[in-house]
Design a protein around this motif. Sequence first.
Motif, mmCIF file in Angstrom:
data_model
loop_
_atom_site.group_PDB
_atom_site.id
_atom_site.type_symbol
_atom_site.label_atom_id
_atom_site.label_comp_id
_atom_site.label_asym_id
_atom_site.label_seq_id
_atom_site.Cartn_x
_atom_site.Cartn_y
_atom_site.Cartn_z
ATOM 1 N N VAL A 48 -9.829 36.168 28.520
ATOM 2 C CA VAL A 48 -9.126 35.813 27.280
ATOM 3 C C VAL A 48 -8.424 37.040 26.702
ATOM 4 C CG1 VAL A 48 -9.395 34.965 24.923
ATOM 5 C CG2 VAL A 48 -10.716 33.927 26.776
ATOM 6 N N ILE A 84 -6.226 28.672 29.317
ATOM 7 C CA ILE A 84 -6.807 27.506 29.996
ATOM 8 C C ILE A 84 -6.696 27.654 31.509
ATOM 9 C CG2 ILE A 84 -6.541 25.026 30.395
ATOM 10 C CD1 ILE A 84 -5.684 24.776 27.456
ATOM 11 N N THR A 112 -2.152 29.782 24.858
ATOM 12 C CA THR A 112 -3.190 28.762 25.044
ATOM 13 C C THR A 112 -3.223 28.260 26.478
ATOM 14 O OG1 THR A 112 -2.953 28.057 22.735
ATOM 15 C CG2 THR A 112 -4.029 26.519 24.248
ATOM 16 N N TYR A 133 2.162 31.095 20.930
ATOM 17 C CA TYR A 133 0.776 30.625 20.912
ATOM 18 C C TYR A 133 0.557 29.516 21.942
ATOM 19 C CZ TYR A 133 -0.961 33.246 16.884
ATOM 20 O OH TYR A 133 -1.394 34.244 16.054
ATOM 21 N N LYS A 134 1.551 28.666 22.128
ATOM 22 C CA LYS A 134 1.423 27.610 23.133
ATOM 23 C C LYS A 134 1.294 28.216 24.529
ATOM 24 C CE LYS A 134 5.018 25.020 22.130
ATOM 25 N NZ LYS A 134 5.958 23.866 22.169
#
Length: 259
Positions: free
Chosen positions: A130, A166, A162, A158-159
């Motif tokens: 992360v 993932i 993210t 941010y998208k």
Amino acid sequence: MTINNRHDYFKRLGISGPQHRFFFGHYKDLWSVKSISRQLQQWICQYSSIYGLFMGTTLMYVVSDVGFLQEVYIKQFSSFHSLNIANILRIEDSESVHLLRASRARWRRQRHFLNPTFSSAKLKLMSTLVHGCIEVMLNKLSQMTNNEHTEIHIYELYKRLTMNVICRCAFGIDTDMQNDINNPYLQISAAVFKIDLNELQFVRLSNLIPILACPLHYILFSIATICNKLIELIPFLGNYIQEIPNLWLINRVQDVVNL
């Protein structure tokens, strides 16, 4: 339970709510607004933290009381059996039904096996990955803000962050999607979230008349299967036939799982 008795259900319990329409319940009201969540919030202010709606003839509680939610999600979790999804997606036509489509015992079983994955100990093990993704975003920000008056669209960053987290943590895929805006996983995921299922007519029809959910499900997925087979047999058709984003993403995830 007759239709009249069903429509009197909340009244008998002393639970308030907006006036419903025969057959449609509150669907017409929800279909006519731009944001369903905002409409539900308005009704919370107008009625109470717990009120009742009719999705067609199906009863639904809308709850914003924190204590009640804690009782349901934590203390009485064994009684909570599935998510609220469109009827057309509830059809379980095979054993390979993922968590977002599973219901009842299958959903509870899958959720039970997944819970340890998101324990604090497991999340700490992922912290290095992360942090690596965050460093990439910070470097990207520093490149974009050489001028202190530069405006940036932080939501887009941010998208990408993210999706990067993932892919790295859940699937072990090392992508450069924070720099590559044309990354297929990023684009398809964005397309998935742009689709509002409540706007699709066959979804509305399956919710309004649940008995049609099964035939509509098989029609939709049969068409998708035929399109995929055609693309496999005649690859250049991929330039003209677009795979449903949700199914594309599920198939790619399945490919990773099968490695």
